[in-house]
Write an enzyme that holds these catalytic residues in place. Structure first.
Site, short mmCIF file in Angstrom:
data_model
loop_
_atom_site.label_atom_id
_atom_site.label_comp_id
_atom_site.label_asym_id
_atom_site.label_seq_id
_atom_site.Cartn_x
_atom_site.Cartn_y
_atom_site.Cartn_z
NE ARG A 59 -4.19 -1.77 0.33
CZ ARG A 59 -5.15 -2.18 1.17
NH1 ARG A 59 -5.28 -1.61 2.36
NH2 ARG A 59 -5.97 -3.15 0.82
CG ASP A 78 21.59 -14.26 9.87
OD1 ASP A 78 22.04 -13.13 9.62
OD2 ASP A 78 22.29 -15.28 9.94
CB ILE A 102 8.45 -16.25 16.15
CG1 ILE A 102 9.24 -17.55 15.99
CG2 ILE A 102 7.25 -16.20 15.24
CD1 ILE A 102 8.50 -18.77 16.54
CG ASP A 103 13.41 -17.81 16.65
OD1 ASP A 103 12.31 -18.20 17.05
OD2 ASP A 103 14.17 -18.48 15.93
NE ARG A 145 14.32 -22.20 7.00
CZ ARG A 145 13.50 -22.23 8.06
NH1 ARG A 145 12.68 -23.21 8.22
NH2 ARG A 145 13.53 -21.26 8.94
CB CYS A 146 14.84 -21.16 -2.08
SG CYS A 146 15.41 -21.24 -3.77
CE LYS A 166 5.54 -22.46 42.17
NZ LYS A 166 4.27 -21.86 41.75
P1 ADP Z 1 15.70 -16.99 7.97
O1 ADP Z 1 15.62 -15.91 6.98
O2 ADP Z 1 14.47 -17.11 8.82
O3 ADP Z 1 17.00 -16.96 8.76
P2 ADP Z 1 16.78 -19.21 6.38
O4 ADP Z 1 18.08 -19.26 7.06
O5 ADP Z 1 16.11 -20.51 6.04
O6 ADP Z 1 15.69 -18.38 7.17
O7 ADP Z 1 16.98 -18.38 5.03
C1 ADP Z 1 15.90 -18.15 4.13
C2 ADP Z 1 16.36 -18.22 2.71
O8 ADP Z 1 17.36 -17.23 2.46
C3 ADP Z 1 17.04 -19.53 2.31
O9 ADP Z 1 16.13 -20.50 1.94
C4 ADP Z 1 17.86 -19.11 1.12
O10 ADP Z 1 17.05 -19.03 -0.05
C5 ADP Z 1 18.30 -17.70 1.51
N1 ADP Z 1 19.65 -17.79 2.13
C6 ADP Z 1 19.96 -18.28 3.36
N2 ADP Z 1 21.29 -18.23 3.60
C7 ADP Z 1 21.84 -17.70 2.49
C8 ADP Z 1 23.20 -17.40 2.09
N3 ADP Z 1 24.24 -17.64 2.90
N4 ADP Z 1 23.38 -16.85 0.88
C9 ADP Z 1 22.32 -16.60 0.07
N5 ADP Z 1 21.04 -16.88 0.36
C10 ADP Z 1 20.79 -17.42 1.55
#
Ligand code: ADP
Length: 353
Positions: free
Chosen positions: A29, A107, A130-131, A76-77, A217
């Site tokens: 938006r 991260d 959430i962490d 998670r790709c 308790k």
């Molecule tokens: P989060 O973002 O919650 O920490 P992940 O660690 O699973 O979760 O990261 C999410 C996605 O970000 C991964 O599936 C991947 O596609 C991408 N990713 C994670 N680490 C890296 C990396 N070192 N370099 C490039 N892409 C990354």
């Protein structure tokens, strides 16, 4: 407004968090209000690799401000981390005229965002986790909702513990971060809290439970962070053996992730989403929006990675080379502040139990 800047994309990646939908809505938006086009990628970075996307108009983000999960889905790709995957992602952005991407996640997601920005696609990261595990930020979207969910669950366990004069060890999420366990432990009156950041004193916990039981308790709650692996289950057995108090174990697992976002998470999502669009229009890139002392500010994504590593004692050789002495001092100060906060709250558990 930057005339070249016409179209932005938004995606949610990594572990989902309540408030991600509110954040996607805010980005969409805010961008539409400023005359931009918006694309939503499905399934985090996998959407970029498989051309899974949708133009987001005003109505496409209707009725999601209060919904848990993420309607853009997440994934998670692993392929995205490869050179081939990155080539595909960049081609997808070029082919679709995408001028920048707002990446909502943790991260890992920010690492991906850095890779994209290094290849010429501007990115802004927003903390959806959430962490509450981004060291550079006091807060991550979803943390408040997750803690409220955990509180509701623990309150229920306490009811039945009181009836049966039991102890319940409750494992809550937090990959390598004890924030949820620690804060919900305080809020739910836990007798002890076990988190990765601080060594757990079993003997002290057993003695406390025995003393309190002797004083009459009936119920006891112990929160444990999932970051400690299978320790929660072991601890439940040990408590029963050492104290004679019947002890159950409960793993809340993914329950922590679901549910409607709280007001705190919706507001933060709205603020961060709006700020991300403004930053993109100012031509900024490779930044993460973080909260410090109640205010939203930005931080370089690389800085955020390094300060995370510093906090977890995982710095690699050369990590600090690009930074000035003042920057390194500010990183150390931030880590010390986080550590001191955890220690302060941890001491409170003991005082209040
Ligand atoms: P989060 O973002 O919650 O920490 P992940 O660690 O699973 O979760 O990261 C999410 C996605 O970000 C991964 O599936 C991947 O596609 C991408 N990713 C994670 N680490 C890296 C990396 N070192 N370099 C490039 N892409 C990354």
């Amino acid at each position: 407004m930057n005339k070249q800047f016409r179209k932005i994309a938004v995606l949610t990646s990594g572990g989902d968090a309540p408030g991600m939908n509110a954040c996607v809505r805010a980005v969409t938006r805010a961008a539409l209000s400023r005359g931009l086009e918006v694309i939503g990628f499905y399934g985090g970075y996998s959407g970029l690799l498989n051309n899974k996307m949708k133009t987001l108009n005003h109505g496409d983000v209707s009725n999601i401000v209060n919904e848990g999960g993420t309607f853009l889905y997440t994934d998670r790709c692993l392929e995205f981390k490869t050179e081939e995957g990155m080539k595909k992602a960049i081609a997808c952005c070029r082919d679709n005229g995408i001028d920048g991407i707002v990446c909502i996640g943790g991260d890992g997601t920010f690492r991906g965002a850095t890779d994209l920005s290094n290849h010429g696609i501007p990115t802004i990261g927003l903390t959806g986790s959430i962490d509450n595990d981004i060291t550079a930020s006091d807060y991550t979207i979803g943390f408040d909702t997750a803690m409220n969910t955990v509180c509701v669950m623990i309150d229920r366990l306490r009811d039945t513990c009181e009836s049966h004069a039991r102890c319940n060890v409750v494992e809550v999420m937090g990959r390598d971060c004890g924030e949820i366990a620690l804060r919900t432990g305080i809020a739910c009156g836990a007798v002890a809290v076990a988190i990765p950041e601080i060594p757990f004193d079993e003997t002290a916990a057993f003695e406390k439970i025995k003393t309190l039981r002797a004083g009459g308790k009936r119920n006891f709650i112990v929160t444990v962070s999932e970051g400690l692996g299978k320790y929660g289950e072991e601890l439940a057995k040990k408590i029963e053996e050492a104290t004679g108090v019947e002890t159950k174990f409960a793993r809340l697992a993914h329950v922590c992730r679901g549910g409607r976002p709280t007001l705190r998470d919706r507001l933060t999502a709205a603020e961060m989403g709006t700020m991300a669009v403004e930053l993109m229009l100012e031509g900024k890139s490779n930044l993460v929006v973080v909260e410090r002392e109640g205010k939203l500010v930005t931080c370089d994504i690389n800085y955020s990675h390094i300060v995370d590593r510093m906090y977890k004692n995982k710095l690699k050789e050369g990590d600090l080379d690009p930074y000035s002495a003042e920057e390194i001092a500010s990183m150390k100060e931030l880590c010390a502040y986080r550590k001191a906060e955890i220690e302060r709250l941890y001491a409170m558990v003991g005082d209040l139990a």
